[in-house]
Design a protein around this motif. Structure first.
Motif, mmCIF file in Angstrom:
data_model
loop_
_atom_site.group_PDB
_atom_site.id
_atom_site.type_symbol
_atom_site.label_atom_id
_atom_site.label_comp_id
_atom_site.label_asym_id
_atom_site.label_seq_id
_atom_site.Cartn_x
_atom_site.Cartn_y
_atom_site.Cartn_z
ATOM 1 N N SER A 51 14.669 0.249 -4.894
ATOM 2 C CA SER A 51 14.596 -0.586 -6.100
ATOM 3 C C SER A 51 14.341 0.242 -7.358
ATOM 4 N N GLY A 82 10.875 -4.566 0.540
ATOM 5 C CA GLY A 82 11.899 -3.532 0.533
ATOM 6 C C GLY A 82 13.011 -3.843 -0.438
ATOM 7 N N GLY A 83 12.943 -3.240 -1.624
ATOM 8 C CA GLY A 83 14.009 -3.413 -2.606
ATOM 9 C C GLY A 83 13.991 -4.753 -3.308
ATOM 10 N N GLU A 140 9.842 -5.456 6.697
ATOM 11 C CA GLU A 140 10.170 -4.377 5.754
ATOM 12 C C GLU A 140 11.577 -3.862 6.022
ATOM 13 N N GLY A 142 0.837 -1.201 0.000
ATOM 14 C CA GLY A 142 0.000 0.000 0.000
ATOM 15 C C GLY A 142 0.868 1.245 0.000
ATOM 16 N N MET A 143 0.476 2.228 -0.785
ATOM 17 C CA MET A 143 1.244 3.484 -0.850
ATOM 18 C C MET A 143 0.310 4.648 -0.577
ATOM 19 N N GLY A 144 0.699 5.445 0.433
ATOM 20 C CA GLY A 144 -0.179 6.489 0.951
ATOM 21 C C GLY A 144 -0.401 7.648 -0.006
ATOM 22 N N GLN A 189 6.676 -8.559 -0.913
ATOM 23 C CA GLN A 189 5.843 -7.373 -1.136
ATOM 24 C C GLN A 189 6.658 -6.374 -1.950
ATOM 25 N N LEU A 190 6.050 -5.887 -3.021
ATOM 26 C CA LEU A 190 6.711 -4.895 -3.869
ATOM 27 C C LEU A 190 5.800 -3.677 -4.012
ATOM 28 N N ALA A 191 6.406 -2.522 -4.074
ATOM 29 C CA ALA A 191 5.631 -1.298 -4.272
ATOM 30 C C ALA A 191 6.182 -0.490 -5.438
ATOM 31 N N THR A 192 7.464 -0.122 -5.366
ATOM 32 C CA THR A 192 8.061 0.729 -6.400
ATOM 33 C C THR A 192 7.929 0.099 -7.785
ATOM 34 N N ASN A 229 -4.204 -0.942 3.960
ATOM 35 C CA ASN A 229 -3.068 -0.516 4.781
ATOM 36 C C ASN A 229 -3.432 0.741 5.545
ATOM 37 N N TYR A 275 8.040 10.025 -2.988
ATOM 38 C CA TYR A 275 8.527 8.884 -2.222
ATOM 39 C C TYR A 275 8.811 7.726 -3.181
ATOM 40 N N GLY A 306 10.333 1.907 0.361
ATOM 41 C CA GLY A 306 10.003 3.277 -0.019
ATOM 42 C C GLY A 306 9.277 4.008 1.091
ATOM 43 N N ILE A 342 3.400 -4.658 9.987
ATOM 44 C CA ILE A 342 4.663 -4.409 9.279
ATOM 45 C C ILE A 342 5.746 -4.247 10.340
HETATM 46 C C1 LIG Z 1 5.341 6.173 -2.756
HETATM 47 C C2 LIG Z 1 5.339 5.198 -1.611
HETATM 48 C C3 LIG Z 1 4.408 5.349 -0.587
HETATM 49 C C4 LIG Z 1 4.344 4.416 0.452
HETATM 50 N N1 LIG Z 1 3.382 4.569 1.406
HETATM 51 C C5 LIG Z 1 3.253 3.644 2.394
HETATM 52 C C6 LIG Z 1 2.197 3.740 3.355
HETATM 53 O O1 LIG Z 1 1.359 4.646 3.314
HETATM 54 N N2 LIG Z 1 2.120 2.788 4.316
HETATM 55 C C7 LIG Z 1 3.022 1.746 4.389
HETATM 56 O O2 LIG Z 1 2.916 0.903 5.290
HETATM 57 N N3 LIG Z 1 4.030 1.631 3.488
HETATM 58 C C8 LIG Z 1 4.153 2.541 2.498
HETATM 59 N N4 LIG Z 1 5.146 2.398 1.550
HETATM 60 C C9 LIG Z 1 6.022 1.195 1.608
HETATM 61 C C10 LIG Z 1 5.520 0.108 0.637
HETATM 62 O O3 LIG Z 1 4.238 -0.334 0.960
HETATM 63 C C11 LIG Z 1 6.450 -1.133 0.532
HETATM 64 O O4 LIG Z 1 6.444 -1.922 1.690
HETATM 65 C C12 LIG Z 1 7.877 -0.852 0.212
HETATM 66 O O5 LIG Z 1 8.036 0.310 -0.548
HETATM 67 C C13 LIG Z 1 8.448 -2.047 -0.533
HETATM 68 O O6 LIG Z 1 9.675 -1.749 -1.109
HETATM 69 P P1 LIG Z 1 9.823 -1.473 -2.688
HETATM 70 O O7 LIG Z 1 9.118 -0.193 -2.941
HETATM 71 O O8 LIG Z 1 11.309 -1.384 -2.865
HETATM 72 O O9 LIG Z 1 9.225 -2.611 -3.435
HETATM 73 C C14 LIG Z 1 5.253 3.329 0.489
HETATM 74 C C15 LIG Z 1 6.188 3.191 -0.534
HETATM 75 C C16 LIG Z 1 6.243 4.099 -1.576
HETATM 76 C C17 LIG Z 1 7.255 3.905 -2.666
#
Ligand SMILES: Cc1cc2nc3c(=O)[nH]c(=O)nc-3n(C[C@H](O)[C@H](O)[C@H](O)COP(=O)(O)O)c2cc1C
Length: 385
Positions: A346, A203-204, A169, A43-45, A222-225, A99, A342, A174, A148
């Motif tokens: 990665s 994370g990465g 994490e 989840g990304m805020g 878990q991947l976000a970026t 999230n 943010y 990110g 987390i």
């Molecule tokens: C733009 C952005 C916003 C994020 N916002 C949240 C958030 O609101 N809550 C949270 O628990 N993690 C947040 N994260 C972390 C991601 O959910 C995730 O666990 C983490 O980025 C994984 O690493 P990766 O981006 O290298 O794949 C955010 C990450 C990014 C890149």
């Protein structure tokens, strides 16, 4: 009014939400026993991950079960309901969770949690702070809770408190990363040793790392970026473009207004300004939320964080920055001067350099299948050892 602001008012509460399947410990054990692993979209805020959860939950894969996560941050109950219903409609029967960050405004936190539970999501996952209330709300609603964690100690505590799984994490993640970052490979080892709960590594994580984390015992990644850099998702095209073609020197670690935590962002005029000691007090958010404000809060500061946690507010807006302004400007407007982007570490491993080259979530998941096939040797060795 912006399209996003219109969406805030467009959805009435649903009377009988069709619940998504529960992602609890037993469901994860069954997935792992079937030879698959979880592929969770983090989840990304502030809307950075809007539109992605359903796509990831619906992805077809030989090796993974996709899990989508919607961020509740800066969403009204109507907006959160709409995003959950959208993801469920995109992925009928798929795993869709929410999230929440314990650091946000306490009343918003509870309202978001109760809205998500009412909508019948697969799980709630908590990051950035710890509230034990949410674990109780989840237990009462029969919804799995996940935490987390950045240490084995916290994972063990969450297990004691009734969590169903944890996301480990690492420092490469990110957004907010805290002050003490463990690199993910050592963190996964520590967390797997400290808890019997299923562990998801975050994370990465790159496609070429999958076998390594599964060999360490992770039930998923878990991947976000990686998913920001996709043709799916609602983030502004400039938000996506800012992540592409970047090198290590393009990453900035900033001191966030949220408790002064460290956070990872793409280096920009905004992060350079912060590094030079500039402050960015809150401005009117009517451009996004409309004249009635966010949850009726119309002042420039919408009190998005829990009491005492915002450095900007605590200094009477003389220091630090307004996080909602900065992140919204990036995600919704693609403002390259006043926006804060943010990102995870990665981003330096993203292959695409232009938005036009971005591929769908399904194509990214297909790549993960192929990458994991190629790493099967490591998994077999771990099973034998
Ligand atoms: C733009 C952005 C916003 C994020 N916002 C949240 C958030 O609101 N809550 C949270 O628990 N993690 C947040 N994260 C972390 C991601 O959910 C995730 O666990 C983490 O980025 C994984 O690493 P990766 O981006 O290298 O794949 C955010 C990450 C990014 C890149």
């Amino acid at each position: 009014m912006s399209m996003a602001a219109e969406n805030l008012t467009s959805s009435a509460p649903s009377t009988a939400p069709a619940p998504a399947p529960k992602l609890d410990r037993a469901a994860i054990a069954a997935i792992v026993a079937s030879g698959k692993r979880l592929l969770v979209q983090g989840g990304m805020g502030i809307h950075a991950s809007d539109g992605l959860a359903g796509k990831v939950a619906a992805a077809r894969s030989r090796r993974f079960v996709g899990v989508g996560t919607i961020s509740a941050v800066i969403k009204t109950p109507e907006h959160l309901r709409a995003e959950i219903q959208r993801a469920k409609a995109t992925a009928p029967g798929g795993f869709v969770g929410v999230n929440l960050m314990a650091a946000i405004n306490k009343a918003d936190f509870e309202l978001s949690a109760r809205t998500a539970l009412d909508e019948g999501v697969s799980f709630l996952v908590q990051g950035a702070g710890i509230s034990r209330d949410i674990i109780r709300w989840c237990r009462d609603a029969g919804t799995p809770f996940a935490g987390i964690v950045s240490s084995g100690r916290l994972a063990a505590m969450y297990e004691k408190w009734g969590a169903e799984w944890v996301v480990a994490e690492g420092a490469e993640a990110g957004g907010h990363i805290g002050d003490i970052g463990h690199p993910l490979p050592t963190l996964v080892e520590e967390v797997c040793a400290a808890t019997s709960l299923p562990v998801v590594a975050a994370g990465g994580v790159h496609a070429s790392d999958l076998g390594r984390y599964f060999a360490q015992g992770a039930a998923g990644v878990q991947l976000a970026t990686r998913f920001i850099a996709s043709s799916d998702g609602d983030a502004h095209p400039t938000f996506k473009q800012v992540h592409l073609g970047k090198k290590a020197e393009d990453v900035a670690i900033i001191t966030s207004c949220v408790k002064g935590m460290k956070a990872r962002a793409v280096r920009s005029p905004f992060t350079d300004g912060l590094a030079a000691g500039k402050s960015y007090p809150p401005r009117s958010k009517a451009w996004y939320f409309g004249p009635s404000g966010y949850m009726g809060r119309k002042k420039a500061c919408i009190e998005c964080l829990a009491e005492g946690l915002c450095k900007c507010r605590a200094s009477n807006f003389q220091e630090s920055f307004c996080i909602t302004d900065a992140l919204l400007r990036a995600v919704a407007q693609g403002d390259e001067v006043q926006g804060l982007y943010y990102t995870g570490q990665s981003l330096v491993r993203l292959p695409e350099t232009k938005v036009g080259e971005l591929r769908s979530v399904q194509a990214i998941v297909d790549d993960m299948d192929v990458a994991l096939d190629a790493q099967d040797g490591a998994l077999r060795e771990a099973a034998l050892g």
